[in-house]
Design a protein around this motif. Structure first.
Motif, PDB file in Angstrom:
ATOM      1  N   LYS A  79       0.836  -1.193   0.000  1.00 36.08           N
ATOM      2  CA  LYS A  79       0.000   0.000   0.000  1.00 36.08           C
ATOM      3  C   LYS A  79       0.878   1.253   0.000  1.00 36.08           C
ATOM      4  O   LYS A  79       1.903   1.310   0.701  1.00 36.08           O
ATOM      5  N   ILE A  80       0.472   2.238  -0.800  1.00 39.05           N
ATOM      6  CA  ILE A  80       1.115   3.551  -0.696  1.00 39.05           C
ATOM      7  C   ILE A  80       0.401   4.274   0.442  1.00 39.05           C
ATOM      8  O   ILE A  80      -0.716   4.778   0.284  1.00 39.05           O
ATOM      9  N   ALA A  81       1.038   4.266   1.595  1.00 32.97           N
ATOM     10  CA  ALA A  81       0.394   4.766   2.812  1.00 32.97           C
ATOM     11  C   ALA A  81       0.603   6.269   2.994  1.00 32.97           C
ATOM     12  O   ALA A  81      -0.115   6.912   3.755  1.00 32.97           O
ATOM     13  N   GLY A  82       1.576   6.813   2.306  1.00 27.30           N
ATOM     14  CA  GLY A  82       1.836   8.247   2.398  1.00 27.30           C
ATOM     15  C   GLY A  82       2.515   8.733   1.142  1.00 27.30           C
ATOM     16  O   GLY A  82       3.328   8.009   0.562  1.00 27.30           O
ATOM     17  N   SER A  83       2.150   9.929   0.685  1.00 28.18           N
ATOM     18  CA  SER A  83       2.748  10.480  -0.536  1.00 28.18           C
ATOM     19  C   SER A  83       2.759  11.993  -0.426  1.00 28.18           C
ATOM     20  O   SER A  83       1.721  12.612  -0.183  1.00 28.18           O
ATOM     21  N   ALA A  84       3.932  12.584  -0.576  1.00 30.78           N
ATOM     22  CA  ALA A  84       4.010  14.055  -0.479  1.00 30.78           C
ATOM     23  C   ALA A  84       5.193  14.564  -1.283  1.00 30.78           C
ATOM     24  O   ALA A  84       6.174  13.847  -1.500  1.00 30.78           O
ATOM     25  N   SER A  85       5.074  15.798  -1.737  1.00 24.85           N
ATOM     26  CA  SER A  85       6.124  16.421  -2.521  1.00 24.85           C
ATOM     27  C   SER A  85       6.266  17.869  -2.063  1.00 24.85           C
ATOM     28  O   SER A  85       5.280  18.511  -1.709  1.00 24.85           O
ATOM     29  N   ALA A  86       7.489  18.358  -2.067  1.00 30.34           N
ATOM     30  CA  ALA A  86       7.717  19.755  -1.681  1.00 30.34           C
ATOM     31  C   ALA A  86       8.830  20.334  -2.534  1.00 30.34           C
ATOM     32  O   ALA A  86       9.648  19.597  -3.088  1.00 30.34           O
ATOM     33  N   SER A  87       8.866  21.647  -2.642  1.00 26.66           N
ATOM     34  CA  SER A  87       9.923  22.298  -3.413  1.00 26.66           C
ATOM     35  C   SER A  87      10.688  23.286  -2.537  1.00 26.66           C
ATOM     36  O   SER A  87      10.189  23.751  -1.514  1.00 26.66           O
ATOM     37  N   ASP A  88      11.897  23.568  -2.968  1.00 29.78           N
ATOM     38  CA  ASP A  88      12.726  24.595  -2.315  1.00 29.78           C
ATOM     39  C   ASP A  88      13.221  25.513  -3.427  1.00 29.78           C
ATOM     40  O   ASP A  88      12.855  25.333  -4.590  1.00 29.78           O
ATOM     41  N   THR A  89      14.069  26.475  -3.125  1.00 24.98           N
ATOM     42  CA  THR A  89      14.622  27.321  -4.184  1.00 24.98           C
ATOM     43  C   THR A  89      15.381  26.436  -5.172  1.00 24.98           C
ATOM     44  O   THR A  89      16.006  25.456  -4.772  1.00 24.98           O
ATOM     45  N   LEU A  90      15.308  26.760  -6.453  1.00 23.06           N
ATOM     46  CA  LEU A  90      16.061  25.975  -7.437  1.00 23.06           C
ATOM     47  C   LEU A  90      17.558  26.185  -7.224  1.00 23.06           C
ATOM     48  O   LEU A  90      18.336  25.239  -7.157  1.00 23.06           O
ATOM     49  N   ALA A  91      17.954  27.450  -7.096  1.00 23.43           N
ATOM     50  CA  ALA A  91      19.369  27.750  -6.874  1.00 23.43           C
ATOM     51  C   ALA A  91      19.712  27.514  -5.404  1.00 23.43           C
ATOM     52  O   ALA A  91      19.047  28.040  -4.510  1.00 23.43           O
ATOM     53  N   LEU A  92      20.756  26.728  -5.197  1.00 26.28           N
ATOM     54  CA  LEU A  92      21.200  26.449  -3.822  1.00 26.28           C
ATOM     55  C   LEU A  92      21.534  27.741  -3.077  1.00 26.28           C
ATOM     56  O   LEU A  92      21.206  27.912  -1.904  1.00 26.28           O
ATOM     57  N   HIS A  93      22.191  28.679  -3.788  1.00 18.03           N
ATOM     58  CA  HIS A  93      22.675  29.889  -3.104  1.00 18.03           C
ATOM     59  C   HIS A  93      21.547  30.801  -2.618  1.00 18.03           C
ATOM     60  O   HIS A  93      21.789  31.732  -1.867  1.00 18.03           O
ATOM     61  N   ASP A  94      20.313  30.547  -3.071  1.00 17.62           N
ATOM     62  CA  ASP A  94      19.193  31.383  -2.628  1.00 17.62           C
ATOM     63  C   ASP A  94      18.634  30.968  -1.267  1.00 17.62           C
ATOM     64  O   ASP A  94      17.686  31.579  -0.771  1.00 17.62           O
ATOM     65  N   ARG A  95      19.212  29.911  -0.673  1.00 19.57           N
ATOM     66  CA  ARG A  95      18.681  29.442   0.617  1.00 19.57           C
ATOM     67  C   ARG A  95      19.398  30.095   1.783  1.00 19.57           C
ATOM     68  O   ARG A  95      20.617  30.231   1.775  1.00 19.57           O
ATOM     69  N   LYS A  96      18.639  30.420   2.797  1.00 18.46           N
ATOM     70  CA  LYS A  96      19.231  30.978   4.012  1.00 18.46           C
ATOM     71  C   LYS A  96      20.109  29.944   4.696  1.00 18.46           C
ATOM     72  O   LYS A  96      21.146  30.248   5.253  1.00 18.46           O
ATOM     73  N   ASP A  97      19.633  28.692   4.669  1.00 17.46           N
ATOM     74  CA  ASP A  97      20.353  27.607   5.334  1.00 17.46           C
ATOM     75  C   ASP A  97      20.584  26.508   4.303  1.00 17.46           C
ATOM     76  O   ASP A  97      19.691  25.738   3.998  1.00 17.46           O
ATOM     77  N   MET A  98      21.797  26.458   3.759  1.00 16.28           N
ATOM     78  CA  MET A  98      22.058  25.510   2.672  1.00 16.28           C
ATOM     79  C   MET A  98      22.287  24.104   3.172  1.00 16.28           C
ATOM     80  O   MET A  98      22.212  23.155   2.409  1.00 16.28           O
ATOM     81  N   LEU A  99      22.571  23.940   4.454  1.00 13.00           N
ATOM     82  CA  LEU A  99      22.923  22.620   4.978  1.00 13.00           C
ATOM     83  C   LEU A  99      21.737  21.902   5.618  1.00 13.00           C
ATOM     84  O   LEU A  99      21.899  21.033   6.478  1.00 13.00           O
ATOM     85  N   PHE A 100      20.535  22.291   5.221  1.00 14.70           N
ATOM     86  CA  PHE A 100      19.348  21.566   5.674  1.00 14.70           C
ATOM     87  C   PHE A 100      18.411  21.472   4.486  1.00 14.70           C
ATOM     88  O   PHE A 100      18.085  22.486   3.873  1.00 14.70           O
ATOM     89  N   PHE A 101      18.017  20.244   4.138  1.00 18.66           N
ATOM     90  CA  PHE A 101      17.127  20.053   2.992  1.00 18.66           C
ATOM     91  C   PHE A 101      15.675  20.240   3.437  1.00 18.66           C
ATOM     92  O   PHE A 101      14.992  19.295   3.813  1.00 18.66           O
ATOM     93  N   GLU A 102      15.231  21.492   3.374  1.00 21.57           N
ATOM     94  CA  GLU A 102      13.902  21.835   3.881  1.00 21.57           C
ATOM     95  C   GLU A 102      12.795  21.058   3.158  1.00 21.57           C
ATOM     96  O   GLU A 102      11.826  20.596   3.782  1.00 21.57           O
ATOM     97  N   ALA A 103      12.924  20.901   1.837  1.00 19.34           N
ATOM     98  CA  ALA A 103      11.875  20.186   1.088  1.00 19.34           C
ATOM     99  C   ALA A 103      11.848  18.709   1.477  1.00 19.34           C
ATOM    100  O   ALA A 103      10.781  18.086   1.520  1.00 19.34           O
ATOM    101  N   ALA A 104      13.027  18.156   1.764  1.00 23.37           N
ATOM    102  CA  ALA A 104      13.094  16.766   2.219  1.00 23.37           C
ATOM    103  C   ALA A 104      12.385  16.640   3.562  1.00 23.37           C
ATOM    104  O   ALA A 104      11.637  15.695   3.823  1.00 23.37           O
TER     105      ALA A 104
END
Lengths: 386, 134
Positions: free
Chosen positions: A234-259
């Motif tokens: 069974k697919i019990a959970g399904s979700a998708s998220a996005s972050d900035t495309l460019a890495l340098h646009d993130r305030k915190d590059m060492l945390f994968f917020e979308a993950a």
């Protein structure tokens, strides 16, 4: 609403398929998946692919591949989300069945990386980053991962061989996967001698580019007999998220917020907690991504993901088994097809069909596919139905 | 040939022209229509000083088409003094002296060849060790 289940799946070996083209490689996976699903005919085909338009000079894969597979006439479209393409296709298929619009859907991940070689290949790959502000500077995905890894090592005081655990685990598991590109375990000494690709990334920190096709058949649970040949997943959970495309646009590059976001949502949908998850198929296209995924999902605290790998925590008998069939590192990285491979490998584990790599009696698997540096993150929870 | 793609970015490539948000005063690079800090509309141009420091760096040995003639080259994440971070090559730099935190300044250099000898040469920003700091 009704449950969405994985009824069947099929995959080609991952590697350099010089003599097999896009359509034929796709058909091999589709044919195997439909047979595995007892001949169930899909009402739609969702293709996950990243670069066929550039590498194979072939866009518009839906009709091409549906027709070639003898499914002319069905709904057939491509979904592109860089390395997360087929995971996004899986989610699209899940939504289509969950909504009641469709009863059966075929998901295909396909990538033919070997159709273009040389610097043109690297140019194509770089188009998944911010073309005007990243790629134009000559940045490649591996160089970007090196930028992340260097900073991570700087902030967390990681020793030079600190990331070895990811490659060692992946290769140990690849040895038991007959579809894997690399089926040989490696020793720590070999990792330490690995040639530099982009400092501090060595050859063992990078998943190998490869061709591959992987397909899954999804269906509404009520349509299926309760006494089928294979346990249903069974697919019990399904979700998708996005972050900035460019890495340098993130305030915190060492945390994968979308993950973090997509995993949190998928796990909530499944109504489980993190410690109920028996295995995690992460997107280890670079070992630094694996570390950041472990931290962003919550299996490790910040800056400690590499230690979990170094201490054996991601081995098959560890706290959270990862890359159980070799991951992207040893099974190989077939671009946008990677997410479909992850789903199949997790399903193999849940069915009890992972042979030498079988984890003891797993009930829940978490799979997470990334596009770029988690600019897209698609996460699914798969559950074994008894 | 991709002339319009590069031509329309000349203010960014040659002068680091970004924006300042009228609502929260954040400095923004590259320009975008919505301020990433406060979500307000952003449309007031602002020219960055070009000064910053190295957040991280690495070397590219196998470059994409158009860059393969200039390998090996160094790419970095440069945190500009005004706030934003940019991805850019480092130039005029001694590899051994490179370190995280090193002060750098923007210069204009050739980025790539667009196509064959008749194609345009793309120029843009790179960063070098800051001359004023010595």
């Amino acid at each position: 609403m009704s449950d969405v289940v994985i009824v069947g799946f099929g995959q080609t070996t991952v590697g350099e398929h010089w003599d097999t083209d896009l359509r034929k490689l796709s058909y091999q996976a589709i044919d195997a998946a439909i047979k595995d699903a007892g001949g169930l005919r899909p009402q739609a085909l969702y293709v996950g692919n990243m670069l066929a338009a550039t590498l194979s000079k072939q866009a518009h894969l839906g009709p091409l591949l549906a027709d070639y597979a003898g499914l002319t006439g069905i709904e057939a479209v491509t979904i592109e989300a860089a390395g997360a393409s087929s995971a996004a296709a899986l989610r699209a298929g899940y939504l289509a069945v969950k909504s009641g619009q469709l009863d059966t859907v075929l998901i295909l991940g396909i990538e033919k990386f070997s159709d273009k070689i040389g610097s043109g290949f690297d140019e194509a790959l770089a188009t998944t980053s911010d073309s005007d502000y990243e790629a134009v500077q000559g940045l490649t995905p591996v160089a970007q991962a090196a930028l992340l890894m260097k900073r991570y090592m700087h902030e967390n005081e990681v020793p030079a061989d600190g990331f070895a655990g990811f490659a060692l685990t992946a290769h140990a598991n690849g040895a038991g996967n007959k579809n894997a590109m690399f089926q040989k375990a490696i020793k720590p000494e070999l990792y330490a001698k690995g040639g530099m690709v982009s400092e501090p990334i060595n050859i063992f920190d990078v998943a190998p580019h490869a061709d591959g096709a992987a397909a899954l058949v999804l269906a509404r649970r009520e349509l299926l007999p309760s006494n089928g040949p294979n346990p249903l997943i069974k697919i019990a959970g399904s979700a998708s998220a996005s972050d900035t495309l460019a890495l340098h646009d993130r305030k915190d590059m060492l945390f994968f917020e979308a993950a973090h976001q997509s995993a949190g949502k998928a796990i909530n949908q499944a109504e489980i907690s993190l410690d109920q998850i028996n295995l995690f198929e992460y997107h280890d296209v670079f070992s630094i991504y694996a570390a950041l995924s472990l931290e962003s999902v919550g299996f490790a605290t910040r800056g400690q993901g590499w230690k979990l790998a170094a201490d054996g925590g991601i081995a098959r008998d560890g706290k959270i088994p990862c890359a159980t069939m070799g991951g992207l590192k040893a099974r190989g990285f077939p671009g946008g097809a990677s997410g479909a491979y992850q789903a199949i490998e997790a399903a193999q584990q849940l069915r009890g069909g992972a042979e030498a790599n079988q984890i003891e009696d797993p009930e829940y698997a978490l799979i997470q596919s990334l596009g770029g540096p988690a600019s897209t993150a698609v996460t699914h929870v798969l559950q074994r139905l008894d | 040939m991709e002339i319009p793609r590069h031509w329309r970015l000349k203010q960014q490539r040659y002068r680091l022209v970004g924006e300042v948000c009228q609502h929260c005063e954040s400095k923004i690079f590259p320009p975008r229509d919505i301020c990433p800090e406060c979500g307000g509309e952003a449309d007031t141009l602002y020219t960055f000083s070009g000064n910053g420091e190295v957040y991280s760096y690495t070397t590219v040995h196998e470059g994409p088409a158009g860059y393969d003639d200039s390998t090996p080259y160094t790419v970095a994440l440069v945190k500009l003094d005004e706030g934003p971070t940019v991805t850019a090559q480092l130039t005029d730099v001694d590899e051994d002296s490179l370190q995280i935190g090193m002060p750098v300044e923007m210069v204009t250099r050739k980025l790539k060849n667009d196509g064959d000898e008749r194609g345009m040469i793309v120029y843009g920003y790179k960063f070098r060790p800051r001359m004023a700091v010595a």
